[in-house]
Design a protein around this motif. Structure first.
Motif, mmCIF file in Angstrom:
data_model
loop_
_atom_site.group_PDB
_atom_site.id
_atom_site.type_symbol
_atom_site.label_atom_id
_atom_site.label_comp_id
_atom_site.label_asym_id
_atom_site.label_seq_id
_atom_site.Cartn_x
_atom_site.Cartn_y
_atom_site.Cartn_z
ATOM 1 N N GLU A 42 10.768 45.914 32.775
ATOM 2 C CA GLU A 42 10.442 46.148 31.369
ATOM 3 C C GLU A 42 10.020 44.838 30.721
ATOM 4 O O GLU A 42 10.669 43.806 30.911
ATOM 5 C CB GLU A 42 11.674 46.701 30.641
ATOM 6 N N GLU A 83 3.193 44.972 26.510
ATOM 7 C CA GLU A 83 3.708 45.272 25.176
ATOM 8 C C GLU A 83 5.222 45.270 25.263
ATOM 9 O O GLU A 83 5.779 45.656 26.300
ATOM 10 C CB GLU A 83 3.249 46.651 24.705
ATOM 11 N N LEU A 86 7.533 47.936 27.306
ATOM 12 C CA LEU A 86 6.731 48.726 28.240
ATOM 13 C C LEU A 86 7.237 48.528 29.668
ATOM 14 O O LEU A 86 7.469 47.404 30.105
ATOM 15 C CB LEU A 86 5.265 48.303 28.147
ATOM 16 N N VAL A 88 6.458 48.267 33.424
ATOM 17 C CA VAL A 88 5.232 47.891 34.114
ATOM 18 C C VAL A 88 5.491 47.573 35.581
ATOM 19 O O VAL A 88 6.621 47.330 35.993
ATOM 20 C CB VAL A 88 4.563 46.656 33.454
ATOM 21 N N SER A 110 0.743 50.248 33.992
ATOM 22 C CA SER A 110 1.871 51.018 33.475
ATOM 23 C C SER A 110 1.626 52.484 33.735
ATOM 24 O O SER A 110 1.802 52.950 34.835
ATOM 25 C CB SER A 110 2.082 50.736 31.984
ATOM 26 N N ARG A 111 1.147 53.220 32.758
ATOM 27 C CA ARG A 111 0.973 54.661 32.926
ATOM 28 C C ARG A 111 -0.019 54.999 34.029
ATOM 29 O O ARG A 111 0.108 56.006 34.676
ATOM 30 C CB ARG A 111 0.540 55.287 31.604
ATOM 31 N N GLY A 116 6.336 54.194 33.109
ATOM 32 C CA GLY A 116 6.358 54.147 31.655
ATOM 33 C C GLY A 116 6.859 55.454 31.074
ATOM 34 O O GLY A 116 7.195 56.383 31.805
#
Length: 122
Positions: A42, A83, A86, A88, A110-111, A116
């Protein structure tokens, strides 16, 4: 009791290192043993690029924290930007900076990688 007296049972023939010698040895050891790594964690402490253009932040999980850096030249090419908070997956070089274990991030996702907040919802 004098300050430089070793504790009872301590080896007295242990070599003495300067701070810079030990820091350099740790750096070589970490870089030789790990090289490039993928680290999941994170983002914490991210405040955007510093005046130099580099980004400093921490990657953390529930048991540890790893200092992390994105160099100015890499920052401009990153599609996913860190961010605060987030989750990651970071690819980068494992090293030390001034004796502190550090990840020099070269890629981050991430996504896109299924990590995430949205990963749990899909």
């Amino acid at each position: 009791m004098p300050l430089l007296t070793p504790p009872a049972g301590a080896a007295v023939n242990v070599p003495e290192w300067s701070v810079s010698e030990l820091s350099a040895a740790l750096k070589r050891t970490v870089e030789d043993a790990y090289g490039y790594v993928r680290v999941r964690g994170e983002v914490s402490g991210f405040k955007g690029p510093s005046p130099s253009g580099h980004c400093y932040f921490r990657l953390k999980d529930d048991k540890a924290v790893l200092e992390s850096v994105i160099w100015k030249g890499v920052w401009g090419r990153m599609r996913v930007k860190p961010e605060e908070g987030l989750d990651v997956l970071v690819t980068g070089k494992a090293t030390t900076i001034a004796g502190t274990p550090t990840c020099l991030a070269s890629r981050m996702c991430s996504r896109v990688c299924g990590i995430g907040p949205s990963a749990a919802d899909t």
